[in-house]
Write an enzyme that holds these catalytic residues in place. Structure first.
Site, PDB file in Angstrom:
ATOM      1  N   MET A 134     -50.518-115.786  36.431  1.00  0.00           N
ATOM      2  CA  MET A 134     -51.556-116.656  35.875  1.00  0.00           C
ATOM      3  C   MET A 134     -52.838-116.539  36.694  1.00  0.00           C
ATOM      4  O   MET A 134     -52.832-116.152  37.842  1.00  0.00           O
ATOM      5  CB  MET A 134     -51.084-118.108  35.888  1.00  0.00           C
ATOM      6  CG  MET A 134     -49.891-118.355  35.010  1.00  0.00           C
ATOM      7  SD  MET A 134     -50.285-118.129  33.274  1.00  0.00           S
ATOM      8  CE  MET A 134     -51.116-119.667  32.930  1.00  0.00           C
ATOM      9  N   CYS A 135     -53.914-116.914  36.068  1.00  0.00           N
ATOM     10  CA  CYS A 135     -55.213-116.757  36.693  1.00  0.00           C
ATOM     11  C   CYS A 135     -55.904-118.115  36.735  1.00  0.00           C
ATOM     12  O   CYS A 135     -55.459-119.070  36.127  1.00  0.00           O
ATOM     13  CB  CYS A 135     -56.061-115.776  35.902  1.00  0.00           C
ATOM     14  SG  CYS A 135     -55.184-114.247  35.554  1.00  0.00           S
TER      15      CYS A 135
END
Lengths: 264, 264
Positions: B1-2
């Site tokens: 995830m970012c």
């Protein structure tokens, strides 16, 4: 008029030395006070810095000089506004995507009546004749070649024809790249120089600075620099002829058209 | 995830404070070591910085923190690669031109099967599912609206429908802008906060830093910050619901869709 600077190399190379020379012309030794921009290709990607401020006072220019970004293709531009107000969206180089490739373009000159030519796929964001010319070029390339042609020479000839057509509208010195090839078209002023072994020393024309490329390079490096005017005083630059288009790949001259062909 | 970070404001505002918090997550307090990028709109133009290096070690990130670029719309992204290798062309935010406007896009999540959806006008340069999704979004918008629609709500509803369609393929938290509006779509995690007078103090969650907005702002400023997770510990953030799309203009919430409509 503006200053152009381009580089094509066979290994990722930093352009700090040439850039330092160019930046002096942005308000110090030249009258190009209306912004500057530079694009560095890294693989298929491109990193660009734009600043509507004079380059000799720019903090971002200082970063680019200090922080040596290595690249195989560089396009840079210092602007003196003749058309379009001074703002970010009017600052070269301009970028667009075609065939999943990142195309960048910088222009020195002026093209009368270019805005009467409509475009279909690409629309200018700013108000310069230069960005309009870039959109028109890509529009024509895209219409003629919905997919990238297998033989790059087919494309080069077509671009040479388009360049000749626009050149008739005024002054059209430009640098263009699709992340593989670097195109340089001379309308009035453009010169290039290929550095390869045995490397020597070069001395900048616009700043009291000498670089010894023997210490900076390895023996197989091939680096071509293209600029509006020669940047160094002790090297022999190839001054381009009006109407000439050159294509570089990996630092080497790949193709040259002295008399451009009309578009097919 | 970012990690995503966005800003919409009614006056050019610097994002240094929020950006400092975000950057800590790029390898220091978070696992997002695979590059980062930020885009600042200035008028119709956009200035973007991309770096495949971890943000907490990046020289360019240090510049962005030091050199306060003021902007009305900002989109930023710190990447943890799940699809596509770590390189410049895979680094968000991605940009394309539509209707002579500069569109920027950053995505947090993963979309299964997105690459089977073909695009006509826009082709990905890199190999991420995110850039492919962006090209597909713009392709659909362009096909439906060859020219920008007069009533922006028509466009907002259409984008909400497209977002819902892609959301079904996985996780689709994104920030999108056309230089006027900032769109934020929540699939799993996104929160926003509007700061306006009377301003108070805010304390960052990821770095020992407090800012007193009374000293940094003028009474009429309205600034909205959007982030994957709240960046400050002493303010009340609006946590978005899954499937929610919000549109900001000049710092103010302009439109909100809790249940997206299908595309027309």
């Amino acid at each position: 008029m503006c200053e152009l600077l381009g580089m094509s190399a066979n290994v990722p190379t930093d352009i700090c030395f040439s850039f330092t020379g160019l930046m002096q012309r942005g308000g110090r030794t030249g009258p190009h006070r209306d912004g500057w921009g530079i694009a560095f290709y890294e693989g298929r990607g491109a990193r660009s810095f734009h600043d509507p401020q004079p380059s000799c006072e720019s903090e971002i220019a200082a970063l680019v000089q200090r922080y040596s970004i290595k690249s195989r293709i560089v396009i840079s531009h210092i602007r003196r506004a003749n058309r379009g107000r001074v703002c970010l969206e009017n600052t070269h180089p301009f970028g667009r995507e075609l065939w999943g490739r990142h195309w960048m373009f910088a222009h020195n000159g002026e093209l009368k009546g270019i805005k009467r030519r409509t475009t279909e796929f690409y629309t200018p964001i700013g108000s310069t004749d230069s960005e309009h010319a870039f959109c028109w070029l890509l529009d024509n390339i895209r219409r003629r070649f919905p997919l990238a042609p297998r033989d790059p020479k087919t494309l080069w000839r077509f671009i040479a024809g388009l360049a000749e057509e626009l050149n008739a509208l005024g002054i059209f010195n430009f640098l263009l790249s699709d992340s593989r090839y670097l195109y340089a078209h001379c309308s009035t002023r453009l010169a290039w120089l290929t550095r390869r072994a045995p490397f020597g020393e070069a001395h900048l024309q616009d700043a009291d600075m000498t670089v010894d490329f023997v210490r900076e390079t390895s023996p197989n490096d091939v680096v071509t620099v293209i600029a509006t005017q020669p940047l160094t005083v002790n090297e022999v630059w190839q001054v381009m002829a009006p109407g000439e288009l050159v294509v570089f790949e990996g630092g080497e001259l790949a193709w040259q058209a002295l008399n451009a062909q009309p578009p097919m």
